[in-house]
Design a protein around this motif. Structure first.
Motif, PDB file in Angstrom:
ATOM      1  N   PRO A   8       0.827  -1.211   0.000  1.00 41.63           N
ATOM      2  CA  PRO A   8       0.000   0.000   0.000  1.00 41.63           C
ATOM      3  C   PRO A   8       0.860   1.260   0.000  1.00 41.63           C
ATOM      4  N   SER A   9       0.384   2.266  -0.701  1.00 40.05           N
ATOM      5  CA  SER A   9       1.034   3.569  -0.734  1.00 40.05           C
ATOM      6  C   SER A   9      -0.043   4.611  -0.972  1.00 40.05           C
ATOM      7  N   ILE A  26       3.516  15.035   8.640  1.00 38.03           N
ATOM      8  CA  ILE A  26       2.616  14.418   9.612  1.00 38.03           C
ATOM      9  C   ILE A  26       2.251  13.002   9.160  1.00 38.03           C
ATOM     10  N   TRP A  27       2.012  12.840   7.869  1.00 37.98           N
ATOM     11  CA  TRP A  27       1.714  11.498   7.344  1.00 37.98           C
ATOM     12  C   TRP A  27       2.850  10.530   7.667  1.00 37.98           C
ATOM     13  N   ASN A  28       4.069  10.938   7.410  1.00 35.69           N
ATOM     14  CA  ASN A  28       5.224  10.051   7.644  1.00 35.69           C
ATOM     15  C   ASN A  28       5.404   9.732   9.122  1.00 35.69           C
ATOM     16  N   ASP A  33       4.795   3.184   7.747  1.00 35.38           N
ATOM     17  CA  ASP A  33       4.878   1.983   6.919  1.00 35.38           C
ATOM     18  C   ASP A  33       4.176   2.134   5.567  1.00 35.38           C
ATOM     19  N   ILE A  34       3.519   3.261   5.355  1.00 33.84           N
ATOM     20  CA  ILE A  34       2.817   3.478   4.087  1.00 33.84           C
ATOM     21  C   ILE A  34       3.452   4.683   3.390  1.00 33.84           C
TER      22      ILE A  34
END
Length: 258
Positions: A8-9, A26-28, A33-34
């Motif tokens: 998934p990405s 913030i996502w990272n 893991d995505i």
């Protein structure tokens, strides 16, 4: 997992002038893991990119086709006019469209402002891109009215800009195909809306451990025993004499006096 399945990405597109670095960071932090893949694309191409499934979501300039896409408006930009640093307009803090009536104004083919053509004198041609128009402004051939973020993106030392108070404005939004509102899209919506890590997904989830508290609050409390002896009214207290015994009770040995 078969060899044809991919990890998934999340693929995020954005138009020139938008800076997605804060949201990407913030996502990272929250979903390490995505992988988050960023791609800057021309504003005119975001529609086809999302329709074709080449991006999960995009920062776009409004309007969008609301029959196909969902969109969360984020902010509206200040509109500015880009001029050479020695231009007479730099003497003012801000200008109006009337102040530009005698100026040659470029109208690039990728213009993002909601007008058929800018006011003022028409240019000899329409530049293909905003970046090309900036080059022509630097050559003192004409001026350019754009969102402030684009003036900053294509900044040159020999150019500056001033706000145009009554010009059309461009609004930026997060958009995605309505039929492709995946869990990862919900995660990113939560980040953009500033939700905390415990509520970032935006999906309706029952708050944990609230049901026992509700049951407790709705149960009737058991009736209290009457503290008063002899069937006295609830809440009444037995009256006592000076020695601490209830009023009317005899003290000492119950013998008659002679």
């Amino acid at each position: 997992m078969t060899g044809s399945e991919e990890s998934p990405s999340f693929r995020l597109a954005y138009v020139p002038g938008v800076t997605p670095a804060k949201w990407a960071r913030i996502w990272n932090e929250r979903l390490p893991d995505i992988p988050l893949t960023l791609a800057q694309v021309p504003a005119a191409e975001t529609d086809g990119l999302l329709r074709g499934g080449e991006a999960d979501a995009a920062f776009v300039r409004l309007p969008v086709d609301r029959t196909v896409f969902s969109a969360i408006p984020l902010y509206t930009e200040t509109t500015v006019v880009v001029v050479p640093k020695d231009h007479v307009i730099t003497a003012a803090d801000e200008v109006t469209l009337d102040d530009l009536a005698d100026e040659v104004l470029f109208h690039p083919l990728d213009d993002v402002l909601d007008w058929d053509s800018p006011p003022g004198e028409p240019a000899f041609e329409r530049p293909a891109t905003t970046e090309d128009a900036i080059e022509l402004v630097a050559a003192s051939v004409g001026l350019l009215v754009v969102p402030q973020s684009l003036a900053r993106l294509y900044h040159r030392k020999d150019l500056t800009y001033r706000p145009v108070t009554d010009a059309p404005q461009s609004s930026v939004a997060l958009s995605w195909p309505e039929e492709a509102t995946t869990e990862l899209v919900e995660d990113f919506i939560g980040i953009v809306r500033g939700r905390t890590v415990n509520s970032s997904r935006g999906r309706a989830e029952a708050p944990p451990s609230t049901e026992p508290a509700k049951r407790k609050s709705t149960e009737k409390a058991p009736a209290r025993k009457n503290p008063a002896a002899g069937g006295a009214k609830s809440g009444s207290r037995p009256q006592r004499g000076r020695a601490g015994a209830p009023k009317g009770a005899k003290r000492g040995n119950p013998r008659r006096r002679s």
